[in-house]
Design an enzyme around this catalytic site. Structure first.
Site, PDB file in Angstrom:
ATOM      1  N   CYS A  11      -3.535   1.440   6.282  1.00 14.73           N
ATOM      2  CA  CYS A  11      -3.863   1.055   7.604  1.00 14.73           C
ATOM      3  C   CYS A  11      -4.363   1.737   8.530  1.00 14.73           C
ATOM      4  O   CYS A  11      -4.975   1.361   9.449  1.00 14.73           O
ATOM      5  CB  CYS A  11      -2.750  -0.043   8.165  1.00 14.73           C
TER       6      CYS A  11
ATOM      7  N   ASN B  36       0.768  -1.231  -0.020  1.00 10.05           N
ATOM      8  CA  ASN B  36       0.037   0.107  -0.019  1.00 10.05           C
ATOM      9  C   ASN B  36       0.823   1.313  -0.160  1.00 10.05           C
ATOM     10  O   ASN B  36       0.318   2.354  -0.492  1.00 10.05           O
ATOM     11  CB  ASN B  36      -0.855  -0.014   1.103  1.00 10.05           C
TER      12      ASN B  36
ATOM     13  N   GLU C 104       7.325   0.648  16.140  1.00  9.22           N
ATOM     14  CA  GLU C 104       8.239   1.049  15.281  1.00  9.22           C
ATOM     15  C   GLU C 104       8.200   2.590  15.464  1.00  9.22           C
ATOM     16  O   GLU C 104       7.286   3.222  15.727  1.00  9.22           O
ATOM     17  CB  GLU C 104       8.159   0.466  13.818  1.00  9.22           C
TER      18      GLU C 104
ATOM     19  N   GLU D 166       3.070  -4.778  12.176  1.00 16.46           N
ATOM     20  CA  GLU D 166       2.012  -3.618  12.306  1.00 16.46           C
ATOM     21  C   GLU D 166       0.862  -4.199  11.217  1.00 16.46           C
ATOM     22  O   GLU D 166       1.271  -4.386   9.992  1.00 16.46           O
ATOM     23  CB  GLU D 166       3.203  -2.428  11.447  1.00 16.46           C
TER      24      GLU D 166
HETATM   25  O1  LIG Z   1       4.230   6.438   8.364  1.00 14.73           O
HETATM   26  C1  LIG Z   1       4.386   5.550   8.625  1.00 14.73           C
HETATM   27  O2  LIG Z   1       5.573   5.383   9.367  1.00 14.73           O
HETATM   28  C2  LIG Z   1       3.935   4.133   8.617  1.00 14.73           C
HETATM   29  O3  LIG Z   1       4.454   3.252   9.272  1.00 14.73           O
HETATM   30  C3  LIG Z   1       2.509   4.072   7.905  1.00 14.73           C
HETATM   31  C4  LIG Z   1       1.756   2.741   7.943  1.00 14.73           C
HETATM   32  C5  LIG Z   1       0.817   3.015   7.107  1.00 14.73           C
HETATM   33  C6  LIG Z   1       0.245   1.536   6.750  1.00 14.73           C
HETATM   34  O4  LIG Z   1      -0.599   1.408   6.115  1.00 14.73           O
END
Ligand SMILES: O=C(O)C(=O)/C=C/C=C/O
Length: 491
Positions: free
Chosen positions: A293, A160, A472, A259
């Site tokens: 997400c 994505n 994270e 995640e």
């Molecule tokens: O913006 C981020 O660091 C991140 O991990 C985004 C996650 C999106 C998942 O679909």
């Protein structure tokens, strides 16, 4: 016109500093018009084994002896390399995903660079603990912490936000001195393949970064997950895949960071800045065709403003420009694939069977041109479903939201929390006390107030319940990608 792709017509694995082909290949198809972008090599177990062995060997080479300052300099060189080929990365990302060029530029590729720079600098500046301990004899002791690399980190990243999420894991893993074997999604192999070229050209020692292509089960993903040479595994993707991976690594007791999915809520109180809340819910529902997400597929609006909010959201949604990636002012591209579109359309159909009122959308746009061979869907708004409806509880991962009225804080908090997921939430209120009162009561890893997807890369990022394991971001990444060792010196 679809943006011309600059990656090779055959995407290969990158192992021990070399591009390696494999017999078996699969097709990477454009979601804009269904044409072939490239043939992609599919890694078999032997190829994955070679990649893990290369990563293990590299730990004993110059990389394993490199100090953090030098390692950080390498990460900045990688960032420089992405910067130097910025438009090539934009073309690769747009070709695989069909997203608006503007988004690829301002979000995807920009964050690919930022992820390397952030973790290069964090690795250099992050401190560890030291405790001066009392002892019975009065001489005392020092307890200090050191971070050591885990070893070989397996990375499986989603389609994505391809480069963003791929580098969100590769960058801190390398910053902490590990070597990696990374598998991008089969739906978005192009930008990761370009990154391998940048790694090579930046002088990253062979075997430090290894790239394998393929699918999940009974393919590269499973072979990587089950490989005994992997010391830790990090995965972003669907919750059910997360639990499959967790079972696969359980015997080896591997460190895992997940995640996973979400069914995120946006909550709009009557005291919200109305226009900001509408704009915010438009972003959190339709950004990246709802394929983030963090997107809000559930929207709760205080009853007093519910009719007006739905009417204005409908008007704005119907004004969204759905089109080619390089069209001026395009707001939304296609979904990632025809397969994913079938899933989203099955929910569009289910919603009507569950009794939804389709405020707008619910079908496939007809362009009358090559885009009709793509994977486009209409941005969609539903009302009128009960909270336990499948379309209100299951993650759809498309440009759709269900809007429901609520009457009190207590009620809406309970409804937001009544979910198997707990990744993100966006609250819209101008009442500061309410914001600070409600936000901590939301069962989610991330709560935004009067904004959505505002990111400070030093903050913890991750979900609760079925939305993930671990965090994270910032030192949370440094702790995951390191063995944190306590050393006690008796004085
Ligand atoms: O913006 C981020 O660091 C991140 O991990 C985004 C996650 C999106 C998942 O679909």
């Amino acid at each position: 016109m679809v943006v011309s792709i600059k990656v090779a017509k055959q995407l290969q694995h990158f192992i021990a500093g070399e591009f390696i082909a494999s017999e078996k290949t699969f097709k990477n198809i454009s979601p804009v018009d269904g044409t072939l972008i490239a043939d992609v090599c599919e890694a078999d177990a032997a190829t994955v084994d070679a990649a893990v062995k290369a990563a293990q060997a590299a730990l004993k080479g110059p990389w394993g002896k490199m100090g953090v300052q030098e390692r950080a300099a390498v990460l900045h060189k990688i960032a420089d390399g992405i910067q130097a080929r910025f438009e090539d990365f934009v073309a690769a990302e747009v070709a695989d995903t069909g997203r608006p060029l503007q988004q690829a530029r301002t979000l995807d590729i920009a964050r690919g660079i930022a992820n390397f720079r952030t973790f290069a600098d964090l690795a250099k500046t992050a401190n560890t603990d030291l405790f001066q301990s009392d002892t019975a004899d009065g001489a005392g002791a020092l307890n200090y912490t050191v971070r050591k690399p885990l070893g070989v980190v397996g990375i499986i990243s989603p389609w994505n936000l391809p480069l963003l999420l791929f580098t969100w894991k590769v960058a801190p893993a390398l910053a902490c001195g590990n070597t990696v074997v990374a598998k991008p999604s089969e739906e978005s192999p192009s930008s990761a393949t370009l990154l391998a070229e940048v790694m090579r050209d930046a002088g990253v020692p062979p075997g430090v970064f290894n790239l394998i292509h393929g699918f999940g089960g009974n393919s590269a993903g499973e072979f990587l997950t089950k490989h005994p040479g992997i010391d830790a595994l990090t995965f972003t993707g669907e919750s059910k895949t997360g639990s499959t991976i967790m079972k696969a690594v359980a015997d080896g007791m591997k460190e895992v960071s997940f995640e996973l999915g979400g069914k995120n809520a946006a909550v709009v109180f009557a005291d919200a800045d109305f226009d900001a809340a509408v704009a915010g819910v438009m972003r959190s529902s339709f950004t990246n065709s709802g394929q983030v997400c963090l997107c809000s597929e559930r929207v709760y609006v205080e009853r007093a403003i519910f009719p007006r909010f739905v009417a204005v959201l409908k008007e704005k949604t119907e004004a969204l420009k759905v089109g080619y990636p390089d069209e001026a002012n395009v707001d939304m591209g296609p979904l990632i694939s025809h397969g994913h579109r079938d899933k989203v359309l099955s929910y569009y159909k289910l919603a009507e069977q569950e009794g939804a009122t389709v405020v707008t959308g619910g079908a496939v746009p007809i362009f009358g041109d090559i885009r009709d061979a793509g994977a486009y869907v209409q941005p969609t708004i539903w009302t009128g479903l009960p909270d336990h409806a499948r379309c209100v509880t299951e993650e759809i991962f498309g440009p759709v939201c269900h809007v429901a009225p609520f009457d009190s804080e207590e009620e809406v908090i309970a409804r937001v929390n009544d979910s198997d997921y707990g990744l993100a939430c966006a609250l819209w209120t101008t009442n500061l006390a309410r914001a600070h009162r409600v936000a901590p009561k939301i069962d989610a890893g991330l709560v935004w107030v009067n904004t959505w997807y505002l990111r400070d890369l030093r903050t913890p990022f991750g979900g609760v319940k079925q939305s993930g394991l671990g965090r994270e971001g910032g030192r949370y990444s440094l702790d995951f990608y390191s063995e944190v060792v306590n050393i006690c010196i008796k004085l």
